[in-house]
Write an enzyme that holds these catalytic residues in place. Structure first.
Site, PDB file in Angstrom:
ATOM      1  N   CYS A  90      53.123  53.696  43.681  1.00 56.93           N
ATOM      2  CA  CYS A  90      53.737  52.920  42.608  1.00 56.93           C
ATOM      3  C   CYS A  90      54.440  53.858  41.629  1.00 56.93           C
ATOM      4  O   CYS A  90      53.857  54.839  41.166  1.00 56.93           O
ATOM      5  CB  CYS A  90      52.670  52.093  41.886  1.00 56.93           C
ATOM      6  SG  CYS A  90      53.307  51.267  40.418  1.00 56.93           S
ATOM      7  N   CYS A 106      48.447  47.174  37.726  1.00 50.14           N
ATOM      8  CA  CYS A 106      49.364  48.257  37.373  1.00 50.14           C
ATOM      9  C   CYS A 106      49.249  48.595  35.879  1.00 50.14           C
ATOM     10  O   CYS A 106      49.121  49.761  35.505  1.00 50.14           O
ATOM     11  CB  CYS A 106      50.784  47.833  37.712  1.00 50.14           C
ATOM     12  SG  CYS A 106      51.964  49.188  37.788  1.00 50.14           S
ATOM     13  N   CYS A 136      52.482  53.401  37.968  1.00 47.17           N
ATOM     14  CA  CYS A 136      51.103  53.815  37.718  1.00 47.17           C
ATOM     15  C   CYS A 136      50.580  54.815  38.753  1.00 47.17           C
ATOM     16  O   CYS A 136      49.473  55.318  38.631  1.00 47.17           O
ATOM     17  CB  CYS A 136      50.171  52.597  37.655  1.00 47.17           C
ATOM     18  SG  CYS A 136      49.819  51.874  39.264  1.00 47.17           S
ATOM     19  N   GLY A 143      36.877  26.283  55.955  1.00 48.75           N
ATOM     20  CA  GLY A 143      38.085  26.453  56.746  1.00 48.75           C
ATOM     21  C   GLY A 143      38.672  25.164  57.278  1.00 48.75           C
ATOM     22  O   GLY A 143      39.784  25.164  57.803  1.00 48.75           O
ATOM     23  N   CYS A 169      53.670  48.305  41.961  1.00 50.54           N
ATOM     24  CA  CYS A 169      52.572  47.421  42.331  1.00 50.54           C
ATOM     25  C   CYS A 169      53.032  45.970  42.226  1.00 50.54           C
ATOM     26  O   CYS A 169      53.686  45.598  41.252  1.00 50.54           O
ATOM     27  CB  CYS A 169      51.390  47.590  41.370  1.00 50.54           C
ATOM     28  SG  CYS A 169      50.543  49.146  41.503  1.00 50.54           S
TER      29      CYS A 169
END
Lengths: 283, 194
Positions: free
Chosen positions: A238, A269, A241, A29, A263
């Site tokens: 979606c 997808c 899909c 980090g 998506c």
């Protein structure tokens, strides 16, 4: 490709970036300054991510590049082709097949596995840049682990709007020590940073910083006991899909205001749509 | 000065392969990786030489212990790294036990300005066992090392307590490497058969 070193960068630059990456992994980090080079594309198009990818990439690797989840946008296509030409590596659009995934602003929906490296393109590596413009000040704040400023920002959001107003680039604490910008991924993706089996590297070209999250490292989205972190997504499924668990893009389809949700992760997808087609044929 | 031993046969691909081994070792402490075969100079193991060729250059002042001085010409020729005092070193090469606190641990604002110690040991994968835990590990892992200095666990605990400051260690033996980033916690699990 003749006239260039393997993967475009010269060896001296790669060594410098590699040393920065190793320190980044050892201090999860923490932003490591590095000598960012001029790349053959403008700042903001992934110069940091490209330099990190160029420094880790080898002939056995399979590279996938996504831009906001999509494999077929200009940025993703150009970067994929750049490495296919300068390094001759295999490329793919399938998340499961890739060993290195360079990404702009998304984490793939398909869970990552050990042995994969996710390289993020980062525009603003300093999570407190919009609260404290001085780099010298924010460096000191990281050194002292003094993150009150960010907590006050979140508190003021809650006091004003009833919730934290960041829907992307939602600040996280890494390994309980460093406040980190996850790059502008949607807050929906934040939980995937936590205890990921894959190594995550972040490159900011213009700001000349590299940072990292090693595998299986605790990454907590900042929140308060009475206002726990909540990952949001558009309410819908979606249209291609039928996924009800993926992050969705809203697409305007005509000038009458008709819209559809699809998506944002094109590979996820396509895989779902293909699986559904096979099931449909079998039935 | 005569340099009788070569560097990497293929500098670009070999250093990339070695770097990925070091990166994976650093990201997953305790995992032992094998690096590219190489004809190392006297005193150095193949892994030690490969790590030096991968990480050292004119930008990395390097400290050498007494035994490693035998490889000084080779390092100067192939890496171009200037020889430095322990307190000014970015890299340290130790073939014999060293004290971790002899090297820069970085500052609170810039903990990355710390030394990386390349420590050559007798063997990895056998010897005394150490239990590692911390970032990079889903569950505590066992690393067996033959040849870590006595009192290493206590010294490492002091190094770990400095976090985010502290040194990082790359262990090399034969053609194998493992790494100990400063985030890792080490506990002696059992003692090997000498």
């Amino acid at each position: 490709m003749s006239g260039y070193n393997f993967a475009y960068l010269d060896e001296q630059t790669k060594r410098m970036i590699r040393r920065a990456i190793l320190k980044a992994v050892a201090i999860p980090g923490h932003q490591i300054p590095f000598g960012s080079r001029e790349m053959p594309l403008p700042y903001g198009w992934g110069t940091g991510g490209i330099q990190v990818t160029a420094s880790i990439l080898g002939p056995p690797d399979v590279l996938k590049v996504i831009d906001q989840g999509a494999d077929d946008t200009t940025n993703a296509v150009s970067i994929r082709r750049f490495f296919a030409r300068t390094a001759g590596v295999a490329t793919t659009t399938r998340t499961v097949d890739a060993t290195i995934i360079q990404t702009r602003h998304r984490i793939p929906e398909t869970p990552l596995h050990e042995g994969q490296i996710l390289v993020y393109q980062v525009p603003l590596p300093e999570p407190m840049a919009r609260l404290e413009p001085s780099r010298a000040e924010t460096t000191r704040m990281h050194g002292l682990q003094e993150y009150g400023l960010m907590h006050v920002k979140l508190y003021e959001d809650i006091a004003r709007y009833g919730r934290v107003a960041n829907s992307y680039d939602f600040p996280v604490m890494v390994n309980g020590r460093y406040l980190m910008s996850p790059s502008p991924i949607p807050a929906f993706d934040n939980p995937k940073l936590h205890m990921s089996p894959a190594l995550q590297l972040f490159g900011a070209g213009r700001e000349k910083r590299i940072y990292a999250v090693p595998p299986y490292t605790a990454v907590r989205s900042l929140d308060f006991d009475d206002h726990p972190f909540r990952a949001g997504r558009a309410p819908g499924i979606c249209a291609l899909c039928g996924a009800d668990d993926s992050y969705l893009d809203e697409v305007v389809t005509d000038d009458q205001g008709t819209r559809m949700f699809v998506c944002s992760d094109t590979d996820y997808c396509n895989e779902r749509a293909a699986a559904a087609a096979i099931q449909g044929n079998a039935a | 000065m005569s340099i009788t031993h070569p560097g990497f046969p293929d500098p670009v691909q070999d250093s990339q392969a070695c770097f990925r081994a070091v990166l994976d070792a650093m990201a997953r402490p305790g995992q032992v990786h094998t690096v590219t075969a190489l004809d190392p100079p006297p005193m150095l193991d193949a892994a030690t030489a490969a790590v030096l060729l991968t990480l050292a250059d004119a930008d990395t002042p390097i400290w050498l212990d007494q035994a490693a001085m035998a490889a000084r010409d080779w390092i100067t020729f192939h890496c171009g790294a200037p020889i430095a005092a322990a307190t000014a070193a970015t890299l340290a090469l130790a073939l014999e036990p060293v004290r971790l606190d002899a090297f820069p641990a970085g500052t609170d604002d810039a903990p990355e300005l710390s030394a990386t110690i390349i420590l050559q040991v007798a063997a990895l994968g056998r010897g005394a066992a150490f239990e590692l835990s911390g970032p990079g590990l889903a569950a505590p892992a066992i690393l067996e090392v033959d040849g870590l200095p006595a009192g290493f666990v206590a010294e490492w605990a002091a190094n770990h307590a400095l976090f985010p400051r502290g040194v990082d260690v790359i262990l090399c033996a034969g053609d194998r490497i493992a790494a100990l980033p400063r985030t890792v916690q080490i506990r002696q699990a059992w003692f090997g058969k000498a």
